[in-house]
Design a protein around this motif. Structure first.
Motif, PDB file in Angstrom:
ATOM      1  N   LEU A   4     -42.505  13.174  -9.896  1.00  0.00           N
ATOM      2  CA  LEU A   4     -41.227  13.880  -9.810  1.00  0.00           C
ATOM      3  C   LEU A   4     -41.426  15.279  -9.249  1.00  0.00           C
ATOM      4  N   ARG A   5     -42.449  15.983  -9.728  1.00  0.00           N
ATOM      5  CA  ARG A   5     -42.736  17.324  -9.185  1.00  0.00           C
ATOM      6  C   ARG A   5     -43.112  17.234  -7.718  1.00  0.00           C
ATOM      7  N   TYR A  10     -41.648  17.866  -1.837  1.00  0.00           N
ATOM      8  CA  TYR A  10     -41.320  17.242  -0.551  1.00  0.00           C
ATOM      9  C   TYR A  10     -39.872  17.544  -0.170  1.00  0.00           C
ATOM     10  N   LEU A  11     -38.974  17.475  -1.161  1.00  0.00           N
ATOM     11  CA  LEU A  11     -37.561  17.729  -0.906  1.00  0.00           C
ATOM     12  C   LEU A  11     -37.335  19.160  -0.431  1.00  0.00           C
ATOM     13  N   LYS A  16     -35.950  22.722   4.108  1.00  0.00           N
ATOM     14  CA  LYS A  16     -36.283  23.879   4.945  1.00  0.00           C
ATOM     15  C   LYS A  16     -36.276  23.494   6.420  1.00  0.00           C
ATOM     16  N   VAL A  17     -36.859  22.338   6.715  1.00  0.00           N
ATOM     17  CA  VAL A  17     -36.911  21.877   8.105  1.00  0.00           C
ATOM     18  C   VAL A  17     -35.519  21.543   8.615  1.00  0.00           C
ATOM     19  N   ARG A  18     -34.733  20.807   7.827  1.00  0.00           N
ATOM     20  CA  ARG A  18     -33.403  20.369   8.259  1.00  0.00           C
ATOM     21  C   ARG A  18     -32.442  21.541   8.428  1.00  0.00           C
ATOM     22  N   MET A 110     -41.707   9.440   0.399  1.00  0.00           N
ATOM     23  CA  MET A 110     -41.377  10.860   0.289  1.00  0.00           C
ATOM     24  C   MET A 110     -41.338  11.548   1.645  1.00  0.00           C
ATOM     25  N   GLU A 111     -42.215  11.138   2.543  1.00  0.00           N
ATOM     26  CA  GLU A 111     -42.274  11.777   3.856  1.00  0.00           C
ATOM     27  C   GLU A 111     -41.132  11.355   4.772  1.00  0.00           C
TER      28      GLU A 111
END
Length: 261
Positions: A4-5, A10-11, A16-18, A110-111
């Motif tokens: 979860l962490r 990853y989220l 940040k990228v989006r 996740m990626e």
């Protein structure tokens, strides 16, 4: 808790990228909404030429479609495996994933997640609510619990099937064109299964159980007693197919020879 962490990290990076290209991020929401709206228009056009579809009213079919959007959108958001072959097999990124102390499938999920696809959940709830204004439905206190279990089961069914298909490339080390075909077949689950030929009904129930993603659970919520026992099987079918998908993935990972061979 560890996963979860890891997911939250990853989220954060994904957002940040989006958000570096905010209008592109907004355009994705609009595009997903319009795509779902087009499918709804198709249903309205069909009922512009008939009063019912093999005994199903317009409101009932719209309700089924709205419900289907919820597990489908969650699946797309967290199991975005469409470009796995190109990115991880052909470009060799799977080799990087296999050097890390986290299950390879968890890393890939996740990626490749696309949380903006969750807009479909909101759209589905709105469509269901709209349909319910024309339906005299009475829900008990435990129906929301079944709703959650059905949704998770539907996500697991889609995930299991597409993880299995994605795993094929681990054995062949090449691209596979089966996923687009399966995507089109999956769309059959958003309509009443009894409008199809009996052979197709059997396939959508026991071979490629997309009917458990939309039709059977929605039928239970519509108080259709004929289909309720099928609906109760949804979580079980989901666990079975997800288990099969993970098993095939694990076998494929052991078979995978690396990008350099």
């Amino acid at each position: 808790m560890f996963h979860l962490r890891l997911y939250m990290e990853y989220l954060k990076q994904y957002m940040k990228v989006r958000l570096a290209y905010r209008w592109d991020f907004v355009a994705q929401f609009v595009t997903d909404f319009l795509f779902q709206a087009i499918n709804l228009v198709f249903i309205l056009v069909v009922f512009g030429h008939t009063n019912n579809l093999n005994g199903w009213s317009q409101a009932e079919v719209i309700f089924i479609y709205g419900y289907f959007l919820i597990p489908w959108s969650i699946f797309v958001a967290f199991f975005n495996l469409w470009d796995f072959n190109e990115r991880y097999i052909i470009r060799g990124e799977l080799d990087r994933v296999l050097t890390r102390p986290v299950h390879s499938l968890v890393q890939v999920i996740m990626e490749t997640m696309t949380p903006e696809s969750l807009i479909g959940v909101i759209t589905g709830l709105i469509v269901m609510g709209w349909a319910m204004t024309d339906l005299n439905l009475t829900w008990t206190w435990y129906d929301p619990i079944w709703f959650i279990l059905f949704t998770l089961g539907g996500v697991a069914i889609y995930a299991g099937i597409f993880i299995s298909l994605t795993s094929i490339s681990l054995f062949t080390d090449s691209k596979s064109d089966i996923q687009p075909i399966m995507y089109n077949i999956g769309n059959y689950g958003r309509y009443p299964v009894n409008i199809y030929h009996r052979v197709i009904q059997f396939v959508l129930t026991w071979i490629l159980p997309f009917a458990f993603v939309g039709f059977y659970p929605a039928s239970y919520l519509l108080d259709k007693a004929n289909w309720q026992w099928y609906a109760f099987l949804t979580p079980i079918v989901g666990m079975v197919f997800l288990g099969i998908g993970v098993m095939i993935w694990n076998v494929g990972i052991r078979h995978y020879r690396g990008a350099g061979n």
